[in-house]
Design an enzyme around this catalytic site. Structure first.
Site, PDB file in Angstrom:
ATOM      1  N   THR A   7      73.276 -29.899  91.348  1.00 52.06           N
ATOM      2  CA  THR A   7      72.836 -31.092  90.627  1.00 52.06           C
ATOM      3  C   THR A   7      72.059 -32.014  91.569  1.00 52.06           C
ATOM      4  OG1 THR A   7      74.833 -32.426  91.057  1.00 52.06           O
ATOM      5  CG2 THR A   7      74.860 -30.945  89.133  1.00 52.06           C
ATOM      6  N   GLY A   8      71.150 -32.780  90.975  1.00 49.53           N
ATOM      7  CA  GLY A   8      70.322 -33.667  91.780  1.00 49.53           C
ATOM      8  C   GLY A   8      69.521 -32.909  92.816  1.00 49.53           C
ATOM      9  N   SER A  10      66.199 -31.921  92.841  1.00 49.81           N
ATOM     10  CA  SER A  10      64.735 -31.969  92.873  1.00 49.81           C
ATOM     11  C   SER A  10      64.192 -32.473  94.201  1.00 49.81           C
ATOM     12  CB  SER A  10      64.211 -32.846  91.729  1.00 49.81           C
ATOM     13  OG  SER A  10      64.670 -34.180  91.860  1.00 49.81           O
ATOM     14  N   ILE A  13      68.724 -33.904  99.859  1.00 52.69           N
ATOM     15  CA  ILE A  13      69.760 -32.936 100.217  1.00 52.69           C
ATOM     16  C   ILE A  13      69.852 -31.832  99.175  1.00 52.69           C
ATOM     17  CG2 ILE A  13      72.257 -32.649 100.471  1.00 52.69           C
ATOM     18  CD1 ILE A  13      72.317 -35.414 101.804  1.00 52.69           C
ATOM     19  N   GLY A  14      69.763 -32.176  97.894  1.00 53.92           N
ATOM     20  CA  GLY A  14      69.871 -31.169  96.842  1.00 53.92           C
ATOM     21  C   GLY A  14      68.807 -30.101  96.948  1.00 53.92           C
ATOM     22  N   SER A 138      80.131 -39.242 101.000  1.00 56.90           N
ATOM     23  CA  SER A 138      79.417 -39.981 102.033  1.00 56.90           C
ATOM     24  C   SER A 138      80.420 -40.411 103.094  1.00 56.90           C
ATOM     25  CB  SER A 138      78.745 -41.221 101.429  1.00 56.90           C
ATOM     26  OG  SER A 138      78.354 -42.140 102.431  1.00 56.90           O
ATOM     27  N   TYR A 151      79.464 -48.496  96.146  1.00 54.94           N
ATOM     28  CA  TYR A 151      79.104 -47.142  96.565  1.00 54.94           C
ATOM     29  C   TYR A 151      80.250 -46.495  97.339  1.00 54.94           C
ATOM     30  CZ  TYR A 151      76.364 -43.384  98.753  1.00 54.94           C
ATOM     31  OH  TYR A 151      75.890 -42.173  99.179  1.00 54.94           O
TER      32      TYR A 151
END
Length: 243
Positions: A7-8, A10, A13-14, A138, A151
């Site tokens: 996921t994510g 594009s 890190i993905g 994180s 966050y």
């Protein structure tokens, strides 16, 4: 051949994870929300590397969209060996300045998104008695950061979710681990000016910020057979900034 959903994927890190998986000969589904062109170009790049690849759109905060995405991936690949929950958004500022909408969106993507994706793939993985899930937290989820309370709280929840899920799914031979990166050269950190990045590099014992490819190698290790006796763990590629 292994098949993965990232996921994510594009960018950042993905995207690095997707490329690392393809280098290992694994098929990859590239999830995106807004960056359709980048996701489709990445899927074409991976296909050019000789592995099955597709781009799939879904807002991970939306349970129905996640369910449809996983169904599409399984229809294409017929199996799913690895789930990487990488999609995330960041938020900084004094806690008193974060309104309800921004707080809810942060948790909807970073925490609910992990939950929706895990729930969607588990019937398939449990049925096969096999699978590996890698969540992305994180270093601030480990220790907290001033002016990044929301966050930090969301990423801390991801770590707790990972550890608990690993205990629940161990008997089904499904491993669940977490990667908690430090400061990485991604678009998410592009908002920091050169002076701030230089200061963070100076604070890091290895004397620099990390590269997405370095995180991707950790994710691939956890997703692959080399980590067959690792579950419920948090691996932190952060250059020693948090120990």
């Amino acid at each position: 051949m292994k098949y993965a959903l990232v996921t994510g994927a594009s960018r950042g890190i993905g995207a690095a994870v997707a490329r690392e998986f393809a280098r290992r000969g694994w098929g990859v589904a590239v999830n995106y929300l807004h960056s359709e062109r980048q996701a489709r170009e990445l899927a074409e790049e991976l296909a050019g590397m000789g592995v099955p690849a597709l781009a799939v759109r879904a807002d991970v905060a939306n349970r129905a969209q996640v369910g449809e995405m996983v169904d599409n991936v399984l229809e294409k690949f017929c199996q799913l060996d690895i789930l990487v929950c990488n999609a995330g958004v960041s938020e900084s500022g004094l806690i008193g300045q974060i309104d309800e909408e921004r707080w809810r969106r942060l948790f909807a993507v970073n925490v609910d998104g992990v939950h929706h994706c895990c729930q969607a793939v588990l019937p398939h993985m449990i049925g096969r008695k096999a699978g590996s899930i890698v969540t992305v937290s994180s270093m601030w989820g480990q220790v907290g950061a001033s002016c990044e309370v929301a966050y930090s709280a969301a990423k801390g929840a991801v770590i707790a979710y990972t550890k608990a899920l690993a205990k629940e799914l161990g008997p089904s031979n499904i491993r669940v681990n977490c990667v908690a990166p430090g400061v990485i050269d991604t678009q998410m950190n592009a908002q920091l000016d050169a002076a701030a990045l230089a200061d963070l590099a100076e604070q890091t014992p290895l004397g620099r910020i990390g590269r997405p490819e370095e995180v991707a190698q950790v994710v691939a290790f956890l997703g692959g057979d080399e980590a067959s006796f690792l579950t419920g763990q948090v691996v932190a590629p952060n250059g020693g900034l948090v120990v």
